[in-house]
Design an enzyme around this catalytic site. Structure first.
Site, short mmCIF file in Angstrom:
data_model
loop_
_atom_site.label_atom_id
_atom_site.label_comp_id
_atom_site.label_asym_id
_atom_site.label_seq_id
_atom_site.Cartn_x
_atom_site.Cartn_y
_atom_site.Cartn_z
N GLU A 45 0.82 -1.23 0.00
CA GLU A 45 0.00 0.00 0.00
C GLU A 45 0.85 1.27 0.00
OE1 GLU A 45 -2.79 -0.28 -0.91
OE2 GLU A 45 -4.08 -1.60 0.27
N TYR A 83 -19.78 13.78 18.78
CA TYR A 83 -19.01 14.99 18.45
C TYR A 83 -17.56 14.67 18.09
CZ TYR A 83 -16.75 15.18 23.05
OH TYR A 83 -15.99 14.92 24.16
N HIS A 109 -6.99 -2.81 9.02
CA HIS A 109 -8.26 -3.44 8.69
C HIS A 109 -9.00 -3.70 10.00
CE1 HIS A 109 -6.27 -5.37 4.83
NE2 HIS A 109 -6.19 -4.05 4.84
N HIS A 157 -12.60 -2.70 2.70
CA HIS A 157 -11.17 -2.83 2.93
C HIS A 157 -10.79 -2.48 4.38
CE1 HIS A 157 -6.91 -1.90 1.14
NE2 HIS A 157 -6.84 -2.38 2.37
N HIS A 168 -2.52 2.59 8.31
CA HIS A 168 -3.60 1.87 7.62
C HIS A 168 -3.83 0.55 8.35
CE1 HIS A 168 -5.99 -0.17 4.70
NE2 HIS A 168 -5.05 -1.03 4.41
N TYR A 183 -8.79 24.71 20.79
CA TYR A 183 -8.18 24.05 21.94
C TYR A 183 -7.52 22.73 21.59
CZ TYR A 183 -11.46 27.23 24.16
OH TYR A 183 -12.17 28.34 24.51
ZN LIG Z 1 -5.20 -2.86 3.48
#
Ligand SMILES: [Zn+2]
Length: 221
Positions: free
Chosen positions: A80, A120, A101, A162, A99, A215
């Site tokens: 990736e 929020y 999963h 993914h 990244h 803040y």
């Molecule tokens: Zn992946």
């Protein structure tokens, strides 16, 4: 990497990246070799190598990929690396990309849904929702483009069918956000089971975004 000695600062950065990667395992955000972590170094980045479990990583195993996507050495960068490079090149204010999963973020992404303003803390990713990028095959430039678009004015996104991407000005910040996004996804999945979330309106999300700008969002201490 060349055979030149590694600068002490770079060595510390490599160790911090491994610590962050191991934390994604410890916090239940990553299993096996599906995740990847990168951090900006000079005009390129350091990234976890392809196919090496985080527990086995040594500082010298991390792959330096330059701004043009070139690397040297026996280990290949994570498959990736394209979107890591694209994000760090396009978003100069960011220095770290994670990244994973993780289960709940992936469950929401499997449905192709954005995470709406159900809490929020969604504003911690920079907007009124956490977008889900359309599906594209892993490791492709198409996926990079979808991710960049979903990350517009945001610091995290889901990837359809993914997983998720969380970013930050440093590794600590990206890790904090990855855990936060996974928690929000879990809250979303659970709320859908009891009738669906009651969403915050745009005016309230704008107020929260303004407070975060003033803040900084509440952070782990
Ligand atoms: Zn992946």
């Amino acid at each position: 990497m060349s055979a030149a000695p590694i600068h002490p600062d770079e060595h510390a950065l490599r160790e911090a990246l491994i610590t962050t990667a191991l934390e994604t395992n410890r916090r239940g955000l990553n299993q096996g070799t599906s995740g990847n972590v990168s951090v900006r170094l000079g005009d390129g980045m350091l990234i976890t190598p392809s196919g090496v479990p985080y527990e086995a990583l040594r500082p010298e195993d991390l792959v330096f990929v330059d701004a043009n996507g070139h690397w040297e050495g026996s280990l290949r960068p994570s498959s990736e690396w394209h979107f890591h490079r694209a994000i760090l090149q396009e978003r100069r204010e960011l220095a770290a990309v994670i990244h994973v999963h993780s289960v709940h973020a992936s469950v929401v992404a499997i449905q192709g849904r954005d995470i709406p303003a159900l809490h929020y803390m969604v504003a911690a990713a920079g907007g009124h929702s956490i977008r889900c990028a359309p599906y594209a095959t892993f490791g492709t430039e198409a996926l990079s483009q979808h991710a960049l678009e979903a990350l517009r004015d945001r610091t995290a996104c889901l990837l359809a069918n993914h997983g998720m991407i969380a970013t930050g000005a440093n590794l600590e910040r990206a890790l904090w956000l990855a855990e936060e996004v996974e928690l929000l996804a879990q809250q979303y999945v659970l709320s859908l089971q009891i009738g669906g979330p009651q969403l915050l309106d745009d005016a309230e999300m704008e107020r929260v975004l303004a407070k975060f700008r003033d803040y900084g969002p509440r952070e782990r201490t």
